[in-house]
Design an enzyme around this catalytic site. Sequence first.
Site, PDB file in Angstrom:
ATOM      1  N   TYR A 160      -2.200  -0.311  10.614  1.00  0.00           N
ATOM      2  CA  TYR A 160      -2.160  -0.526   9.165  1.00  0.00           C
ATOM      3  C   TYR A 160      -0.805  -0.163   8.563  1.00  0.00           C
ATOM      4  CZ  TYR A 160      -3.466  -0.453   4.236  1.00  0.00           C
ATOM      5  OH  TYR A 160      -3.510  -0.688   2.878  1.00  0.00           O
TER       6      TYR A 160
ATOM      7  N   LYS B 294       2.192  -2.527   6.834  1.00  0.00           N
ATOM      8  CA  LYS B 294       2.559  -2.402   5.424  1.00  0.00           C
ATOM      9  C   LYS B 294       4.026  -2.010   5.242  1.00  0.00           C
ATOM     10  CE  LYS B 294      -1.345  -3.540   3.513  1.00  0.00           C
ATOM     11  NZ  LYS B 294      -1.446  -4.769   2.690  1.00  0.00           N
TER      12      LYS B 294
ATOM     13  N   SER C 298       0.851  -1.185   0.000  1.00  0.00           N
ATOM     14  CA  SER C 298       0.000   0.000   0.000  1.00  0.00           C
ATOM     15  C   SER C 298       0.887   1.235   0.000  1.00  0.00           C
ATOM     16  CB  SER C 298      -0.868   0.001   1.260  1.00  0.00           C
ATOM     17  OG  SER C 298      -1.466   1.258   1.486  1.00  0.00           O
TER      18      SER C 298
END
Length: 319
Positions: free
Chosen positions: A176, A180, A164
């Site tokens: 998150y 990533k 991402s």
Amino acid sequence: MLFWLLALLILCGFLWNYKRQLKIANITDKYIFITGCDTGFGNLAARTFDKKGFHVIAACLTESGSTALKAETSERLHTVLLDVTDPENVKRAAQWVKNQVGEKGLWGLINNAGILGVLAPNDWLTVDDYREPVEVNLFGLISVTLNMLPLVKKARGRVINVSSIGGRLAFGGGGYSPSKYAVEGFNDSLRRDMKAFGVHVACIEPGLFKTNLSDPEKAAEKKLAIWKHLSPDIKQQYGESYIKKSLEQLKGTASFVNVDLSLVVECMDHALTSLFPKTRYAAGKDAKTFWIPLSHMPAVLQDFLLLKQKVELANPKAV
């Protein structure tokens, strides 16, 4: 002299573009395994590669997702129920895939399964708020990769990790972005390790897309739920106006996200079928024109541009 230099640059550009368009042969005898196929990128990828003639093995989290996908695809496509955070489930799935592919091995592994988790300021959160996205996005991805890798090595195939822009720039607090960033590190080390085996490892970095993962309404609900359980001290520092404005801002992101999920699937397609796949793919206009370029800029510029979008706190000195 200038003319010949220009001509050389044009020729190099032509050859580079031509090289990128060369494709592998005989895709109809190749197997690919995709995680996270209930909805979003994985679902579209499974349907797209099934139409192209690949033998697709689509991993779904739910029975309903599996049933719906099978109803829209050919008999070539098989589904398997998979929770990437369950080691025993992953091992059983890998053994089942091994029985399916036989001596051909696995041409493509697409690690697509992922969740957003909570997006909120870090000082609102507990360690548990970070744990779920890290378990799914990082450890789940690593678990699937390690279990499927012998099959990919047998086929001298491809591993495609969906990361991402959140793995290049942390745009919010929560698990998150850390998950990533770690995926990017795992991807780089795996790419170098697998080179000797003829296995190509690619990373896809989508921008903001309209999927279930990035649903702004759900993200706003999670943020509000966290807010309601905060201590009075934290609430005083941020203020009621902060939560109201930040929720409105979060819901407003729906107006500028990418809606064409095929942009990501096209990157997967090139990584799977090109004779000369890239090591990294940026997907979406925002990724290509803003997030990825900004990730190469000095931290002071990154902070300036990202903090401009932040909602002002009511009383940060009340500590």
